[in-house]
Motif scaffolding. Structure first.
Motif, PDB file in Angstrom:
ATOM      1  N   ASP A  21       0.807  -1.226   0.000  1.00 13.08           N
ATOM      2  CA  ASP A  21       0.000   0.000   0.000  1.00 13.08           C
ATOM      3  C   ASP A  21       0.837   1.271   0.000  1.00 13.08           C
ATOM      4  O   ASP A  21       0.308   2.364   0.174  1.00 13.08           O
ATOM      5  N   GLU A  22       2.144   1.138  -0.168  1.00  9.25           N
ATOM      6  CA  GLU A  22       3.003   2.324  -0.138  1.00  9.25           C
ATOM      7  C   GLU A  22       3.776   2.456  -1.444  1.00  9.25           C
ATOM      8  O   GLU A  22       4.143   1.454  -2.059  1.00  9.25           O
ATOM      9  N   ILE A  24       7.333   3.848  -2.984  1.00 14.23           N
ATOM     10  CA  ILE A  24       8.675   4.348  -2.666  1.00 14.23           C
ATOM     11  C   ILE A  24       9.204   5.061  -3.908  1.00 14.23           C
ATOM     12  O   ILE A  24       9.087   4.551  -5.024  1.00 14.23           O
ATOM     13  N   ARG A  34      12.013   8.200  -0.728  1.00 13.13           N
ATOM     14  CA  ARG A  34      10.894   8.747   0.053  1.00 13.13           C
ATOM     15  C   ARG A  34       9.726   7.779  -0.039  1.00 13.13           C
ATOM     16  O   ARG A  34       9.525   7.132  -1.071  1.00 13.13           O
ATOM     17  N   VAL A  35       8.957   7.718   1.036  1.00 15.29           N
ATOM     18  CA  VAL A  35       7.838   6.779   1.068  1.00 15.29           C
ATOM     19  C   VAL A  35       6.537   7.556   1.228  1.00 15.29           C
ATOM     20  O   VAL A  35       6.452   8.472   2.050  1.00 15.29           O
ATOM     21  N   LEU A  36       5.549   7.201   0.424  1.00 16.51           N
ATOM     22  CA  LEU A  36       4.222   7.845   0.520  1.00 16.51           C
ATOM     23  C   LEU A  36       3.259   6.910   1.232  1.00 16.51           C
ATOM     24  O   LEU A  36       3.327   5.690   1.048  1.00 16.51           O
ATOM     25  N   ASN A  37       2.338   7.473   2.015  1.00 16.07           N
ATOM     26  CA  ASN A  37       1.342   6.625   2.669  1.00 16.07           C
ATOM     27  C   ASN A  37       0.280   6.211   1.637  1.00 16.07           C
ATOM     28  O   ASN A  37       0.379   6.530   0.447  1.00 16.07           O
ATOM     29  N   SER A  39      -2.899   6.981   0.880  1.00 15.31           N
ATOM     30  CA  SER A  39      -3.634   7.938   0.042  1.00 15.31           C
ATOM     31  C   SER A  39      -2.671   8.721  -0.858  1.00 15.31           C
ATOM     32  O   SER A  39      -2.962   8.973  -2.033  1.00 15.31           O
ATOM     33  N   ILE A  43      -2.705   8.897  -5.052  1.00 16.05           N
ATOM     34  CA  ILE A  43      -2.618  10.135  -5.840  1.00 16.05           C
ATOM     35  C   ILE A  43      -1.429  10.034  -6.800  1.00 16.05           C
ATOM     36  O   ILE A  43      -1.511  10.383  -7.981  1.00 16.05           O
ATOM     37  N   ASP A  74      -6.582  19.127   0.045  1.00 11.96           N
ATOM     38  CA  ASP A  74      -5.521  18.191   0.453  1.00 11.96           C
ATOM     39  C   ASP A  74      -4.674  17.770  -0.737  1.00 11.96           C
ATOM     40  O   ASP A  74      -3.447  17.710  -0.661  1.00 11.96           O
ATOM     41  N   PHE A  78      -0.774  18.491  -1.344  1.00  9.95           N
ATOM     42  CA  PHE A  78       0.148  17.360  -1.527  1.00  9.95           C
ATOM     43  C   PHE A  78       0.935  17.515  -2.822  1.00  9.95           C
ATOM     44  O   PHE A  78       2.160  17.328  -2.864  1.00  9.95           O
ATOM     45  N   GLU A  81       3.560  20.034  -2.495  1.00  8.55           N
ATOM     46  CA  GLU A  81       4.708  19.511  -1.740  1.00  8.55           C
ATOM     47  C   GLU A  81       5.590  18.650  -2.652  1.00  8.55           C
ATOM     48  O   GLU A  81       6.812  18.735  -2.612  1.00  8.55           O
ATOM     49  N   LEU A  82       4.950  17.829  -3.473  1.00  8.14           N
ATOM     50  CA  LEU A  82       5.717  17.001  -4.418  1.00  8.14           C
ATOM     51  C   LEU A  82       6.474  17.882  -5.408  1.00  8.14           C
ATOM     52  O   LEU A  82       7.635  17.599  -5.752  1.00  8.14           O
ATOM     53  N   LYS A  85       9.506  19.411  -3.926  1.00  8.30           N
ATOM     54  CA  LYS A  85      10.598  18.442  -3.818  1.00  8.30           C
ATOM     55  C   LYS A  85      11.070  17.972  -5.203  1.00  8.30           C
ATOM     56  O   LYS A  85      11.861  17.046  -5.314  1.00  8.30           O
TER      57      LYS A  85
END
Lengths: 92, 349
Positions: A21-22, A24, A34-37, A39, A43, A74, A78, A81-82, A85
């Motif tokens: 579910d993640e 990387i 980096r790892v995303l949760n 949700s 996305i 949200d 997000f 933020e991406l 980075k």
């Protein structure tokens, strides 16, 4: 350009994979992972260089049965933020 | 939505792939062909023994592994750049989201080739360099002129901001070259990695052992800073299970498509030409490797040097034909580390 019409696309230089579910994401130039949760990972997968932010919000709303308003904020935050980075950029 | 982790995010995801047996890392020898004749090369199979995987077959390997969760791919050889389709294979891997590492001797990297490598955005290009002196380097590579070409590769890649890594194996021939190589790496701002391990030849002959540096010499070169072992069990063995990541989250593929848990654990498990990789991943030898437990290591149990040992089941398999045995190479390294650390403690209180 309004936030909802912006079309995000992933940076071509990075490597990534969904692990259960993640997601990387590896940026070769920095050697960082980096790892995303869950949700964030969904996305990330919806970012295809064609869907706009609004399209992504609509798709998430359909999948998660969530009200569109808060989700849009949200998602936009997000994506910003991406972009900050340098993992995505917004197409002109 | 970017998860804060107690562990480094990479560590956390790697642990997950080990726990769930997801093939996260691939080492892939694309060819056995090489333009150098290194004295310590373990490869003894004729380079033309079978047909190498064709580009289309390689693309299928990439697609299958991407679907299985593989992210890190190391392309090695032989000399990978001898493959005319190297860039097509590497580009396909990048298009499928892989993070690439390339192992090369660097001799074929000219300006154009360096530019093509840069476009792949590799995590790193690791280049073997054995000395800063041409005569010593070439006494190992066996090919006159190879030193100059390899050094050129570093400079071309660094000029393009590619992460070029200086990599050395120390043997009797170059045991005095560590400081020179470290300076070379520092001047170019390249990471520097070195090892004392000379892997036994694939045909089982052990004539490479004579190349290894003496224990005394290793102890002089090795630096104990940063060496860590998490603890030891009651049996006197390090508390690591699984014993290594092979077959848990990593695998190896040969130029002919043979799939093994690791470059050193070469017991036939199947080839990509006859079976899906997912099927080979669940084959009996992969399961046997996953089942290895501390209690199986009868030779290592109670070893007074266990705390200093970075035991490799694959080396034991190559050296003794038994992955549960002690690897003589690792025994030497563990003894050396123990001496070196004890001396360090005496010198520094």
């Amino acid at each position: 350009m309004h936030t909802e019409t912006k079309v995000p696309e992933r940076s071509a230089s990075l490597a990534w994979r969904r692990i259960e579910d993640e997601v990387i994401i590896v940026t070769p130039c920095e050697g960082l992972a980096r790892v995303l949760n869950a949700s964030g990972s969904r996305i990330w997968e919806l970012i295809d260089g064609v869907r706009s932010t609004a399209d992504i919000v609509t798709e998430l709303g359909r999948e998660f049965d969530a009200p569109a308003g808060p989700a849009e904020e949200d998602v936009a935050a997000f994506l910003a933020e991406l972009a900050q980075k340098k993992l995505v950029r917004f197409k002109e | 939505m970017i998860t804060p982790q107690a562990l480094d995010p990479y560590e956390a995801i790697e642990q997950k792939t080990i726990q769930r047996c997801i093939p996260f890392k691939l080492d892939w020898e694309l060819t056995y062909r090489c333009n150098l004749r290194c004295i310590h090369c373990y490869q003894t199979r004729p380079a033309d023994m079978q047909e190498e995987l064709a580009a289309e077959e390689a693309f299928s390997v990439i697609d299958q592994l991407a679907a299985m969760g593989c992210l890190y791919m190391t392309l090695t050889g032989g000399e990978v750049l001898l493959r005319r389709d190297f860039f097509a294979i590497a580009a396909h891997a990048r298009s499928q989201g892989f993070a690439l590492r390339i192992f090369t001797n660097g001799t074929l990297i000219d300006e154009e080739c360096a530019g093509r490598i840069e476009k792949l955005d590799p995590l790193g290009v690791e280049i073997s360099l054995y000395s800063c002196r041409a005569d010593i380097h070439e006494s190992i590579t066996g090919i006159r002129g190879s030193f100059e070409k390899t050094v050129r590769a570093f400079k071309l890649l660094k000029a393009l901001r590619v992460n070029a890594v200086v990599k050395a194996t120390f043997m009797e021939q170059n045991q005095n070259e560590l400081e020179g190589l470290r300076r070379f790496a520092d001047e170019l701002d390249c990471p520097f990695r070195f090892s004392f391990t000379v892997i036994p030849k694939l045909d089982g002959s052990d004539d490479l052992r004579k190349l290894r540096v003496s224990e005394e010499c290793m102890a002089k070169l090795w630096e104990p800073h940063g060496w860590m072992v998490s603890g030891i069990s009651e049996g006197g063995l390090p508390v690591f299970e699984p014993l290594c990541a092979a077959a848990f989250n990593s695998l190896y593929i040969s130029p002919y498509g043979e799939v093994y848990p690791c470059v050193t654990l070469r017991k036939p498990c199947g080839t990509v030409r006859s079976s899906p990789i997912a099927q080979i991943w669940s084959s009996p030898f992969f399961k046997e490797v996953r089942s290895l437990a501390l209690s199986d290591l009868t030779e290592c149990r109670g070893c007074p040097d266990a705390l200093y040992c970075d035991r490799c089941s694959g080396l034991a398999f190559m050296e003794k034909g038994d992955m549960r045995a002690a690897s003589p190479n690792d025994c030497v390294l563990a003894r050396m580390r123990k001496r070196s650390i004890q001396q360090f403690r005496r010198d520094h209180g």
